[in-house]
Design a protein around this motif. Sequence first.
Motif, PDB file in Angstrom:
ATOM      1  N   LEU A   3       0.833  -1.200   0.000  1.00 19.49           N
ATOM      2  CA  LEU A   3       0.000   0.000   0.000  1.00 19.49           C
ATOM      3  C   LEU A   3       0.871   1.254   0.000  1.00 19.49           C
ATOM      4  O   LEU A   3       0.600   2.195  -0.749  1.00 19.49           O
ATOM      5  CB  LEU A   3      -0.952   0.004   1.197  1.00 19.49           C
ATOM      6  N   VAL A   4       1.917   1.272   0.792  1.00 17.62           N
ATOM      7  CA  VAL A   4       2.823   2.419   0.813  1.00 17.62           C
ATOM      8  C   VAL A   4       3.436   2.608  -0.562  1.00 17.62           C
ATOM      9  O   VAL A   4       3.489   3.735  -1.080  1.00 17.62           O
ATOM     10  CB  VAL A   4       3.903   2.239   1.906  1.00 17.62           C
ATOM     11  N   ARG A   9       3.914   5.737  -5.592  1.00 13.17           N
ATOM     12  CA  ARG A   9       4.170   5.746  -7.039  1.00 13.17           C
ATOM     13  C   ARG A   9       2.980   6.209  -7.872  1.00 13.17           C
ATOM     14  O   ARG A   9       3.103   6.325  -9.089  1.00 13.17           O
ATOM     15  CB  ARG A   9       4.657   4.380  -7.510  1.00 13.17           C
ATOM     16  N   THR A  10       1.841   6.451  -7.236  1.00 13.76           N
ATOM     17  CA  THR A  10       0.690   6.944  -8.001  1.00 13.76           C
ATOM     18  C   THR A  10       0.224   8.275  -7.434  1.00 13.76           C
ATOM     19  O   THR A  10       0.271   8.504  -6.234  1.00 13.76           O
ATOM     20  CB  THR A  10      -0.496   5.949  -7.972  1.00 13.76           C
ATOM     21  N   SER A  11      -0.214   9.121  -8.336  1.00 15.50           N
ATOM     22  CA  SER A  11      -0.794  10.387  -7.886  1.00 15.50           C
ATOM     23  C   SER A  11      -2.303  10.197  -7.806  1.00 15.50           C
ATOM     24  O   SER A  11      -2.849   9.193  -8.255  1.00 15.50           O
ATOM     25  CB  SER A  11      -0.431  11.512  -8.865  1.00 15.50           C
ATOM     26  N   ALA A  19      -5.256   1.554  -9.125  1.00 17.11           N
ATOM     27  CA  ALA A  19      -4.273   0.827  -8.320  1.00 17.11           C
ATOM     28  C   ALA A  19      -4.870   0.396  -6.985  1.00 17.11           C
ATOM     29  O   ALA A  19      -4.605  -0.711  -6.499  1.00 17.11           O
ATOM     30  CB  ALA A  19      -3.038   1.695  -8.099  1.00 17.11           C
ATOM     31  N   LEU A  20      -5.684   1.245  -6.382  1.00 22.21           N
ATOM     32  CA  LEU A  20      -6.330   0.879  -5.112  1.00 22.21           C
ATOM     33  C   LEU A  20      -7.325  -0.262  -5.293  1.00 22.21           C
ATOM     34  O   LEU A  20      -7.445  -1.137  -4.432  1.00 22.21           O
ATOM     35  CB  LEU A  20      -7.007   2.101  -4.478  1.00 22.21           C
ATOM     36  N   LEU A  21      -8.030  -0.276  -6.413  1.00 24.85           N
ATOM     37  CA  LEU A  21      -8.951  -1.387  -6.694  1.00 24.85           C
ATOM     38  C   LEU A  21      -8.183  -2.692  -6.882  1.00 24.85           C
ATOM     39  O   LEU A  21      -8.604  -3.748  -6.388  1.00 24.85           O
ATOM     40  CB  LEU A  21      -9.807  -1.091  -7.921  1.00 24.85           C
TER      41      LEU A  21
END
Length: 178
Positions: A3-4, A9-11, A19-21
């Motif tokens: 998660l970190v 690496r993503t805005s 990415a969270l999905l």
Amino acid sequence: MRLVDLLERTSSGRDRDAALLAYERVTLAELDATERLVAALYATMDDPPLFKRLSLLYFAAASFSEAARRLGRPGLAPGFLLCAHPTFGPELAACASAAASVPQGSARRALEARIDRAIEPFDTAGLLDRGRRDWYPVVAADLLASAGKLGATPGEIHRMLERTGMVTAAATNQEERV
């Protein structure tokens, strides 16, 4: 850590949402695999030999994953409990499901054999050595003998063992002469 890494690496926006999905899907799959194994272990608590055999699935996945990570090959060990591995993941699920039904007789013996077959390609700790009588110390020789399972050479295993402090360079040189 995943998660970190994802957050670093993503805005914000669509990329982060996607990415969270993906992170959610992976995490839920890992939780499902864990729940299946824990349920099977609870179902077999009154059968110590089967309980112990099932617990070896965890130890096989953990020891293999740790060795792969320490060798710099995390791709060999996808997912917690190797749940995303194309062979180990489905076998873990099938063994846990079969154990949860508390099999008897020939079905139980077949399950024990299936567990052993699932573990063997990932056993870097001598888990299937019945001569150890359920004692599994960390033994450098087990990792050396399993180098091929990790896509490594014995030399790479020696260097990893030295780097992690498991053996000294002098002990490694002595083993090479034996």
